[in-house]
Design an enzyme around this catalytic site. Structure first.
Site, PDB file in Angstrom:
ATOM      1  CG  LEU A 211      -2.168   0.549   1.429  1.00  0.00           C
ATOM      2  CD1 LEU A 211      -3.101  -0.072   0.413  1.00  0.00           C
ATOM      3  CD2 LEU A 211      -2.704   0.306   2.840  1.00  0.00           C
ATOM      4  CG  HIS A 212       2.976   2.913  -2.979  1.00  0.00           C
ATOM      5  ND1 HIS A 212       2.568   1.791  -3.634  1.00  0.00           N
ATOM      6  CD2 HIS A 212       3.347   3.790  -3.944  1.00  0.00           C
ATOM      7  CE1 HIS A 212       2.687   1.956  -4.928  1.00  0.00           C
ATOM      8  NE2 HIS A 212       3.157   3.170  -5.161  1.00  0.00           N
ATOM      9  NE  ARG A 213      -1.055   3.401  -7.214  1.00  0.00           N
ATOM     10  CZ  ARG A 213      -0.037   3.546  -8.026  1.00  0.00           C
ATOM     11  NH1 ARG A 213       0.455   4.738  -8.279  1.00  0.00           N
ATOM     12  NH2 ARG A 213       0.497   2.521  -8.628  1.00  0.00           N
ATOM     13  NE  ARG A 246       3.418   8.688  -1.186  1.00  0.00           N
ATOM     14  CZ  ARG A 246       3.300  10.004  -1.374  1.00  0.00           C
ATOM     15  NH1 ARG A 246       2.505  10.718  -0.607  1.00  0.00           N
ATOM     16  NH2 ARG A 246       3.973  10.601  -2.325  1.00  0.00           N
ATOM     17  CG  ASP A 290      -1.707   1.080  -3.176  1.00  0.00           C
ATOM     18  OD1 ASP A 290      -0.567   0.574  -3.256  1.00  0.00           O
ATOM     19  OD2 ASP A 290      -1.981   2.012  -2.387  1.00  0.00           O
TER      20      ASP A 290
END
Ligand code: UD1
Length: 370
Positions: A211-213, A246, A290
């Site tokens: 997950l990083h968007r 992030r 993602d």
């Protein structure tokens, strides 16, 4: 007149984690050919050992010839810093071609600089479109493709999108997927990874999460909805979560850390190298992500992929592959995960030309045309 050796000067540009496995097979072939003098330039967009250096090691990529050290910042700061640093390099080295991959800020920055200096541009992974301009990557893709001279596409949708944007068909080459070249050539080595033992997962079912968007992790409400789904999924199966810097930052900022601690089955670990991650992906019951590239890799590995987004720029992974788009619907994410755990997943097919030979096609085309 006979061709001179090493007469085509090329800058191969990388910057962020998903670039390294795309450039590796291309750079290797160019180095082996006596037609190219390829210089590997790393912008420094990603700089942590675990986001960058480990990939050079795992992919046996030579150290970059030039490291720009541009680092993080706002989009304008990061893009601008890369542009200024790269302009000097292009002026000094006078390449005939700048080759960029993917859709990160380093891709955009390099394409902008090269085009203003009248240097031709090759874009590998051209034509992908999510049709969602709130994604920074979509802007990067649109601008890069509008400037590129050689557009190498991974799937049929890429060609269609470029043609509908008015790109001349002679510039478009459907060559397959270099990310899959790297995957295929490293699967046997990934088998040697000890990551399953380290995480005590051997012969145990588990889900793998990335997950990083910004649209997922920078928005508290959306991150919360995803976490609600993860908490329920973790009641049935451990979730391994190699966390992107992030996402880690935002998890702390939103004070979500305690929820991860409470849900004992969500196991946060440091970002992984290429081989360890491949081994985890190949052995996972399913993957929640993602990421763009992981949608493609799971399709080739035949592992079910639930994409935590409303759209994808890689529609072939949904049409032919194992990918299913989830949006941010907590109940849907849980229901689809449970369906897979109950043995109801869709077997996928491998998309055309994802055969491990994409880099060879790219290098052959460049050799012929330059
Ligand atoms: C970038 C790409 C994204 C890609 C992702 C893969 C853009 C616009 N986005 O997103 O398309 O999917 O890489 O990881 O180019 N940071 C570190 N260490 C690092 C690098 C970054 O701690 O080595 C942190 C910094 O706080 C930084 C933040 O991560 O501000 C975001 O980094 P950045 O390169 O701007 O974007 P990514 O989210 O990594």
């Amino acid at each position: 007149m006979a061709q001179q050796r090493n007469d085509i000067r090329i800058l191969n540009i990388v910057g962020a984690r998903p670039n390294f496995m795309k450039i590796a097979p291309i750079h290797r072939l160019m180095q082996a050919s006596d037609r190219f003098r390829a210089t590997l330039v790393h912008t420094g967009q990603h700089y942590d050992e675990k986001m960058s250096q480990v990939f050079f090691h795992d992919l046996k990529l030579p150290q970059p010839d030039i490291y720009l050290g541009c680092g993080s910042g706002s989009h304008a700061q990061q893009t601008g810093a890369i542009m200024m640093a790269l302009e000097r390099i292009i002026l000094e080295l006078q390449p005939q071609l700048v080759l960029v991959v993917g859709d990160v800020n380093s891709t955009l920055a390099a394409a902008l600089v090269a085009s203003k200096l009248h240097v031709r541009i090759a874009h590998v992974e051209a034509g992908l479109r999510s049709f969602d301009r709130s994604m920074p990557e979509e802007i990067n893709r649109l601008v890069t493709d509008s400037l590129a001279d050689f557009l190498f596409v991974t799937e049929e949708s890429g060609r269609r999108n470029l043609l509908s944007e008015g790109i001349h068909p002679d510039k478009i080459f459907f060559v397959g997927n270099v990310m899959i070249d790297s995957l295929k050539s490293h699967l046997a080595q990934a088998q040697q990874s000890t990551i399953l033992d380290q995480l005590q997962l051997n012969h145990h079912p588990f889900a793998l999460l990335t997950l990083h968007r910004p649209s997922n992790v920078d928005d508290q409400h959306t991150f919360d909805r995803i976490l609600l789904a993860l908490e329920q999924i973790a009641s049935r199966v451990p979730i391994i979560f190699p966390i992107h810097p992030r996402a880690r930052k935002m998890l702390t900022q939103f004070r979500f850390d305690h929820r991860i601690e409470r849900a004992k089955n969500i196991r946060l670990i440091e970002p992984l190298g290429y081989l360890d991650f491949l081994q985890l992906m190949k052995n996972a019951s399913f993957v929640l992500t993602d990421s763009g590239g992981i949608q493609e890799e799971t399709t080739v590995l035949g592992i079910p992929c639930l994409t935590l987004r409303r759209n994808t720029e890689r529609p072939v992974t949904v049409e032919l592959g194992t990918n299913v788009l989830m949006g941010m619907d907590t109940d849907r994410i849980v229901a689809e995960s449970f369906k897979i755990l109950d043995g109801h997943s869709r077997p996928g097919q491998i998309p055309p030309l994802w055969d491990g030979q994409a880099a060879q096609r790219i290098v052959a085309i460049l050799e012929q045309r330059l």
